[in-house]
Design a protein around this motif. Structure first.
Motif, PDB file in Angstrom:
ATOM      1  N   ASP A   1       0.098   0.155   5.998  1.00  0.00           N
ATOM      2  CA  ASP A   1      -0.758   1.334   6.006  1.00  0.00           C
ATOM      3  C   ASP A   1      -1.784   1.298   7.127  1.00  0.00           C
ATOM      4  O   ASP A   1      -2.132   2.339   7.698  1.00  0.00           O
ATOM      5  N   ASP A   2      -2.252   0.073   7.507  1.00  0.00           N
ATOM      6  CA  ASP A   2      -3.265  -0.040   8.564  1.00  0.00           C
ATOM      7  C   ASP A   2      -2.656  -0.149   9.951  1.00  0.00           C
ATOM      8  O   ASP A   2      -3.362  -0.401  10.931  1.00  0.00           O
TER       9      ASP A   2
ATOM     10  N   HIS B   1       0.852  -1.185   0.000  1.00  0.00           N
ATOM     11  CA  HIS B   1       0.000   0.000   0.000  1.00  0.00           C
ATOM     12  C   HIS B   1       0.890   1.237   0.000  1.00  0.00           C
ATOM     13  O   HIS B   1       1.998   1.216   0.554  1.00  0.00           O
TER      14      HIS B   1
ATOM     15  N   GLY C   1       0.781   3.685   1.720  1.00  0.00           N
ATOM     16  CA  GLY C   1       1.032   4.163   3.073  1.00  0.00           C
ATOM     17  C   GLY C   1       1.995   3.309   3.875  1.00  0.00           C
ATOM     18  O   GLY C   1       2.296   3.629   5.035  1.00  0.00           O
ATOM     19  N   ASP C   2       2.489   2.211   3.319  1.00  0.00           N
ATOM     20  CA  ASP C   2       3.500   1.413   4.021  1.00  0.00           C
ATOM     21  C   ASP C   2       4.733   2.275   4.282  1.00  0.00           C
ATOM     22  O   ASP C   2       5.175   3.033   3.405  1.00  0.00           O
ATOM     23  N   HIS C   3       5.303   2.156   5.468  1.00  0.00           N
ATOM     24  CA  HIS C   3       6.451   3.002   5.798  1.00  0.00           C
ATOM     25  C   HIS C   3       7.392   2.278   6.747  1.00  0.00           C
ATOM     26  O   HIS C   3       6.984   1.421   7.529  1.00  0.00           O
TER      27      HIS C   3
END
Length: 335
Positions: free
Chosen positions: A298-299, A273, A275-277
């Motif tokens: 991301d979640d 995703h 938003g993966d970081h």
């Protein structure tokens, strides 16, 4: 795919043919266009050969400073796609890299040894990538592991990495089963075949030398010394006294033996995703501990290391479906 009329139309190759028989060595630079240390190093070696500071005594030496001229011109990793993936000579080329492959693959087939010079985008020490142990398996059968290990050991960097194609194939299988990344997944494990894998498939051997971070002024030095050390290892050159900084690579004493750390890639984690970081800024070969949090999805789900080892090729700019990072553990291979 329609070819742009302003694309490069040639691949420039510099070849030196010794009058005595010997090894057939090919050295590549800028397979990825923003990795220019090899280009700089090869231009320096060409100048040394042309000025007589370096003399080819035997064998065949082929130097390709810019292997992907479209990517190089744009100072980008790729032109129309990654040249170092699924490298085969296509019957009907679909893009610029296919047209390069139709020239490059026969060139590789005509040689016995390959040195491929690269650099990487995050901070980290130079390292060498080698192929598998000798085997008769289906994925990457090989019969020159000893010679390849000797080449890797001679280049200078202390870090050596193995396990690329097997780990890449594992990642392909995982992507096929994942609902998010399956649409972007590479179609088969052979998508991981690049220059060195193709060279091994043709009966030769070769290594990839990652010379340092993009733009590091020491990376061309690492690359140049590696070329000279390869030539010396293969007994192909003589060197004039006008190159004192490289005297140890010529007819004099060999470089001081380097204690090597050999690690084996065993897993690849993809970006799922946008938003993966990462949990922090990682560099290749940073050590990790079992249970350590390397990043978050991301979640909010943590991504942890299952074993003690190292993180390799972390890419904070990975797109969905691309490799986010690799994991490695200690290898039992001794160079």
């Amino acid at each position: 795919m329609t070819r742009s009329t302003d694309h490069p139309t040639t691949l420039r190759v510099h070849q030196y043919l010794g009058l005595q028989p010997g090894p057939r060595l090919i050295v590549l630079g800028a397979v990825h266009g923003n990795e220019t240390c090899g280009t700089q190093a090869l231009h320096s070696v060409i100048e040394a050969l042309d000025r007589g500071h370096l003399t080819l005594l035997r064998g065949q030496l082929t130097l390709v400073p810019v292997t992907n001229p479209l990517a190089y011109r744009g100072h980008a990793r790729e032109g129309e796609r990654n040249l170092n993936r699924k490298l085969v000579p296509p019957a009907i080329p679909q893009d610029f890299e296919d047209r390069v492959a139709r020239v490059l693959c026969p060139l590789l087939q005509a040689h016995e040894v390959l040195l491929d010079l690269h650099s990487f985008h995050t901070a980290g020490a130079p390292f060498v990538m080698v192929g598998p142990h000798d085997n008769q398996g289906l994925l990457e059968p090989f019969a020159h592991a000893q010679a390849e290990a000797a080449l890797a050991a001679a280049l200078g960097p202390a870090l050596v990495v193995e396990g690329w194609l097997e780990t890449y194939a594992h990642g392909v299988e995982r992507r096929r089963a994942h609902p998010v990344t399956v649409a972007r997944a590479a179609p088969d494990p052979q998508f991981g075949v690049g220059t060195t894998e193709y060279m091994r498939a043709c009966g030769g051997y070769g290594v990839t030398l990652e010379c340092g971070q993009h733009g590091d002024p020491q990376a061309p030095v690492v690359a140049r010394l590696a070329v000279l050390r390869t030539l010396r290892l293969l007994g192909m050159v003589g060197m004039a006294e006008e190159m004192p900084e490289d005297g140890e690579v010529g007819g004099g004493a060999a470089p001081t033996p380097t204690p090597h750390t050999v690690m084996c890639l065993f897993d690849v984690i993809d970006c799922e995703h946008a938003g993966d970081h990462f949990s922090r800024e990682w560099a290749s070969f940073d050590p990790v501990r079992a249970g350590e949090v390397l990043g978050h999805r991301d979640d909010g789900r943590p991504v942890v290391s299952e074993v003690d080892g190292w993180i390799v090729f972390p890419n904070p700019r990975a797109q969905v479906g691309q490799e986010w990072f690799y994991l490695a553990r200690a290898s039992d291979r001794v160079l």
